[in-house]
Design a protein around this motif. Structure first.
Motif, PDB file in Angstrom:
ATOM      1  N   MET A  63     -28.496 113.750  -5.720  1.00 35.41           N
ATOM      2  CA  MET A  63     -27.294 113.709  -6.551  1.00 35.41           C
ATOM      3  C   MET A  63     -26.127 113.227  -5.682  1.00 35.41           C
ATOM      4  O   MET A  63     -26.344 112.819  -4.542  1.00 35.41           O
ATOM      5  CB  MET A  63     -27.027 115.114  -7.137  1.00 35.41           C
ATOM      6  N   SER A  64     -24.893 113.278  -6.211  1.00 37.19           N
ATOM      7  CA  SER A  64     -23.756 112.714  -5.469  1.00 37.19           C
ATOM      8  C   SER A  64     -23.655 113.232  -4.030  1.00 37.19           C
ATOM      9  O   SER A  64     -23.383 112.472  -3.108  1.00 37.19           O
ATOM     10  CB  SER A  64     -22.446 113.004  -6.206  1.00 37.19           C
ATOM     11  N   ASP A  65     -23.892 114.539  -3.839  1.00 36.78           N
ATOM     12  CA  ASP A  65     -23.669 115.135  -2.521  1.00 36.78           C
ATOM     13  C   ASP A  65     -24.843 114.979  -1.555  1.00 36.78           C
ATOM     14  O   ASP A  65     -24.679 115.170  -0.359  1.00 36.78           O
ATOM     15  CB  ASP A  65     -23.354 116.633  -2.664  1.00 36.78           C
ATOM     16  N   ASP A  66     -26.038 114.704  -2.082  1.00 35.10           N
ATOM     17  CA  ASP A  66     -27.200 114.747  -1.181  1.00 35.10           C
ATOM     18  C   ASP A  66     -28.115 113.514  -1.295  1.00 35.10           C
ATOM     19  O   ASP A  66     -29.191 113.500  -0.694  1.00 35.10           O
ATOM     20  CB  ASP A  66     -28.009 116.042  -1.416  1.00 35.10           C
ATOM     21  N   TYR A  67     -27.667 112.484  -2.022  1.00 34.93           N
ATOM     22  CA  TYR A  67     -28.589 111.364  -2.268  1.00 34.93           C
ATOM     23  C   TYR A  67     -29.044 110.617  -0.994  1.00 34.93           C
ATOM     24  O   TYR A  67     -30.185 110.134  -0.958  1.00 34.93           O
ATOM     25  CB  TYR A  67     -28.022 110.384  -3.319  1.00 34.93           C
ATOM     26  N   PRO A  68     -28.183 110.516   0.075  1.00 36.00           N
ATOM     27  CA  PRO A  68     -28.717 109.813   1.258  1.00 36.00           C
ATOM     28  C   PRO A  68     -29.954 110.514   1.837  1.00 36.00           C
ATOM     29  O   PRO A  68     -30.909 109.850   2.248  1.00 36.00           O
ATOM     30  CB  PRO A  68     -27.540 109.842   2.240  1.00 36.00           C
ATOM     31  N   LEU A  69     -29.921 111.858   1.823  1.00 38.06           N
ATOM     32  CA  LEU A  69     -31.083 112.618   2.320  1.00 38.06           C
ATOM     33  C   LEU A  69     -32.289 112.400   1.403  1.00 38.06           C
ATOM     34  O   LEU A  69     -33.426 112.301   1.866  1.00 38.06           O
ATOM     35  CB  LEU A  69     -30.755 114.119   2.388  1.00 38.06           C
ATOM     36  N   ALA A  70     -32.033 112.327   0.095  1.00 35.26           N
ATOM     37  CA  ALA A  70     -33.124 112.123  -0.865  1.00 35.26           C
ATOM     38  C   ALA A  70     -33.766 110.750  -0.671  1.00 35.26           C
ATOM     39  O   ALA A  70     -34.992 110.613  -0.706  1.00 35.26           O
ATOM     40  CB  ALA A  70     -32.596 112.279  -2.295  1.00 35.26           C
ATOM     41  N   LEU A  71     -32.937 109.730  -0.448  1.00 35.52           N
ATOM     42  CA  LEU A  71     -33.487 108.384  -0.226  1.00 35.52           C
ATOM     43  C   LEU A  71     -34.340 108.360   1.043  1.00 35.52           C
ATOM     44  O   LEU A  71     -35.427 107.762   1.052  1.00 35.52           O
ATOM     45  CB  LEU A  71     -32.354 107.350  -0.137  1.00 35.52           C
ATOM     46  N   GLU A  72     -33.869 109.030   2.071  1.00 32.05           N
ATOM     47  CA  GLU A  72     -34.654 109.111   3.314  1.00 32.05           C
ATOM     48  C   GLU A  72     -35.996 109.797   3.075  1.00 32.05           C
ATOM     49  O   GLU A  72     -36.992 109.458   3.709  1.00 32.05           O
ATOM     50  CB  GLU A  72     -33.881 109.888   4.393  1.00 32.05           C
ATOM     51  N   ALA A  73     -36.000 110.769   2.140  1.00 34.89           N
ATOM     52  CA  ALA A  73     -37.220 111.545   1.866  1.00 34.89           C
ATOM     53  C   ALA A  73     -38.123 110.864   0.835  1.00 34.89           C
ATOM     54  O   ALA A  73     -39.122 111.438   0.412  1.00 34.89           O
ATOM     55  CB  ALA A  73     -36.843 112.949   1.407  1.00 34.89           C
ATOM     56  N   GLY A  74     -37.758 109.657   0.380  1.00 35.75           N
ATOM     57  CA  GLY A  74     -38.647 108.904  -0.497  1.00 35.75           C
ATOM     58  C   GLY A  74     -38.333 108.984  -1.980  1.00 35.75           C
ATOM     59  O   GLY A  74     -39.197 108.741  -2.820  1.00 35.75           O
ATOM     60  N   SER A  75     -37.087 109.311  -2.319  1.00 32.42           N
ATOM     61  CA  SER A  75     -36.699 109.344  -3.738  1.00 32.42           C
ATOM     62  C   SER A  75     -36.908 107.986  -4.404  1.00 32.42           C
ATOM     63  O   SER A  75     -36.678 106.942  -3.792  1.00 32.42           O
ATOM     64  CB  SER A  75     -35.220 109.721  -3.859  1.00 32.42           C
ATOM     65  N   THR A  76     -37.345 107.991  -5.668  1.00 37.94           N
ATOM     66  CA  THR A  76     -37.422 106.745  -6.446  1.00 37.94           C
ATOM     67  C   THR A  76     -36.355 106.697  -7.534  1.00 37.94           C
ATOM     68  O   THR A  76     -36.196 105.681  -8.201  1.00 37.94           O
ATOM     69  CB  THR A  76     -38.801 106.570  -7.112  1.00 37.94           C
ATOM     70  N   MET A  77     -35.645 107.811  -7.730  1.00 36.40           N
ATOM     71  CA  MET A  77     -34.552 107.844  -8.702  1.00 36.40           C
ATOM     72  C   MET A  77     -33.483 108.796  -8.205  1.00 36.40           C
ATOM     73  O   MET A  77     -33.742 109.993  -8.043  1.00 36.40           O
ATOM     74  CB  MET A  77     -35.039 108.366 -10.064  1.00 36.40           C
ATOM     75  N   ILE A  78     -32.281 108.251  -7.942  1.00 30.94           N
ATOM     76  CA  ILE A  78     -31.171 109.137  -7.614  1.00 30.94           C
ATOM     77  C   ILE A  78     -30.320 109.286  -8.869  1.00 30.94           C
ATOM     78  O   ILE A  78     -30.103 108.328  -9.609  1.00 30.94           O
ATOM     79  CB  ILE A  78     -30.359 108.630  -6.412  1.00 30.94           C
ATOM     80  N   ARG A  79     -29.858 110.512  -9.126  1.00 37.25           N
ATOM     81  CA  ARG A  79     -29.101 110.836 -10.338  1.00 37.25           C
ATOM     82  C   ARG A  79     -27.663 111.125  -9.940  1.00 37.25           C
ATOM     83  O   ARG A  79     -27.358 112.181  -9.401  1.00 37.25           O
ATOM     84  CB  ARG A  79     -29.716 112.053 -11.033  1.00 37.25           C
ATOM     85  N   ILE A  80     -26.780 110.142 -10.180  1.00 42.55           N
ATOM     86  CA  ILE A  80     -25.425 110.213  -9.636  1.00 42.55           C
ATOM     87  C   ILE A  80     -24.391 110.272 -10.756  1.00 42.55           C
ATOM     88  O   ILE A  80     -24.289 109.343 -11.568  1.00 42.55           O
ATOM     89  CB  ILE A  80     -25.122 108.974  -8.756  1.00 42.55           C
ATOM     90  N   GLY A  81     -23.613 111.370 -10.774  1.00 41.42           N
ATOM     91  CA  GLY A  81     -22.543 111.515 -11.759  1.00 41.42           C
ATOM     92  C   GLY A  81     -21.175 111.413 -11.133  1.00 41.42           C
ATOM     93  O   GLY A  81     -20.465 110.411 -11.265  1.00 41.42           O
ATOM     94  N   THR A  82     -20.776 112.465 -10.406  1.00 42.60           N
ATOM     95  CA  THR A  82     -19.426 112.585  -9.852  1.00 42.60           C
ATOM     96  C   THR A  82     -18.969 111.349  -9.071  1.00 42.60           C
ATOM     97  O   THR A  82     -17.837 110.893  -9.241  1.00 42.60           O
ATOM     98  CB  THR A  82     -19.359 113.833  -8.942  1.00 42.60           C
ATOM     99  N   LEU A  83     -19.826 110.796  -8.249  1.00 43.78           N
ATOM    100  CA  LEU A  83     -19.429 109.641  -7.432  1.00 43.78           C
ATOM    101  C   LEU A  83     -19.023 108.453  -8.305  1.00 43.78           C
ATOM    102  O   LEU A  83     -18.131 107.700  -7.959  1.00 43.78           O
ATOM    103  CB  LEU A  83     -20.595 109.193  -6.544  1.00 43.78           C
ATOM    104  N   LEU A  84     -19.695 108.287  -9.445  1.00 50.59           N
ATOM    105  CA  LEU A  84     -19.453 107.125 -10.306  1.00 50.59           C
ATOM    106  C   LEU A  84     -18.326 107.372 -11.301  1.00 50.59           C
ATOM    107  O   LEU A  84     -17.532 106.471 -11.586  1.00 50.59           O
ATOM    108  CB  LEU A  84     -20.722 106.791 -11.100  1.00 50.59           C
TER     109      LEU A  84
END
Ligand SMILES: *Cc1c(COP(=O)(O)O)cnc(C)c1O
Length: 219
Positions: free
Chosen positions: A194-215
């Motif tokens: 999500m907005s606060d933790d997506y860089p860590l999720a991408l590093e861990a192999g996420s295929t979908m980040i769910r971003i609200g607040t940042l956008l």
């Protein structure tokens, strides 16, 4: 260059990951503005709100339901929803399959896995997820195919803990894939970040980040 451009740029380094723009509580004008820049996947957490917005916006938006879903609300979104991230029971999956059949479509689904230590979060324990997928009833639900998993990390500053939780989700995803979906390339989504933790999720192999607040700014 704004948050959307920056996210697009970061995603270029992660070609298997897609952006879900989480538009809950935000007006259709803001959704349309991002649509006009090319964004097509939007996430909402309430079926009613999603159905109302869907009726007012372009028909090629790919609507993702990311919040807890009650069985009796499935019919509100069944005609159009593109992916349900939050399946946490066989009963719910059966209802999604039934409603998808009624509208002669398939509705891909993710199993929501409980990875956070916080008590309040929805989702299945990893063992319960394995049991759900192994249930002979589940394989018959061809109009509600499982295509992956979703999880929410604990809301904390402790990046070590967040990394551990994302690694756990990735591990559950791989275990389900090798045990039940080895021959099924459509089982490939690991929705995390999500907005606060997506860089860590991408590093861990996420295929979908769910971003609200940042956008869209604070809700
Ligand atoms: C609201 C929500 C998000 C987006 O959260 P932000 O912190 O605003 O980016 C992602 N996933 C789920 C399940 C949500 O409910």
């Amino acid at each position: 260059m704004d948050a959307y451009d920056r996210l697009q740029q970061e995603l270029r380094a992660h070609p298997h990951a897609r952006l879900v723009a989480v538009s809950k509580t935000k007006p259709v004008e803001q959704i349309l503005a991002l649509y006009q820049r090319g964004q097509r996947i939007f996430g909402e957490n309430k079926p009613q709100e999603m159905a109302q917005k869907q009726a007012l916006l372009p028909t090629d938006i790919d609507w993702h339901l990311i919040g807890h879903l009650q069985t009796n609300k499935v019919k509100l979104i069944a005609p159009f929803v593109g992916l349900i991230h939050s399946v946490d029971s066989l009963r719910l999956l059966m209802e999604i399959d039934k409603q998808a059949q009624r509208f002669e479509r398939t509705i891909p689904c993710l199993l929501q896995i409980k990875i956070a230590q916080e008590e309040s979060k929805f989702g299945l324990a990893p063992e319960a997820a394995m049991a759900l997928v192994a249930d002979p009833q589940r394989a018959k639900l061809v109009n509600a195919p499982l295509v992956g998993v979703m999880g929410l990390a604990t809301f904390t500053e402790d990046t070590t803990q967040i990394k551990e939780e994302f690694a756990l989700l990735q591990q559950v995803f791989q275990q389900l894939k090798t045990t039940f979906f080895a021959a099924d390339p459509s089982f490939r989504e690991c929705s995390m970040g999500m907005s606060d933790d997506y860089p860590l999720a991408l590093e861990a192999g996420s295929t979908m980040i769910r971003i609200g607040t940042l956008l869209f700014g604070q809700r």
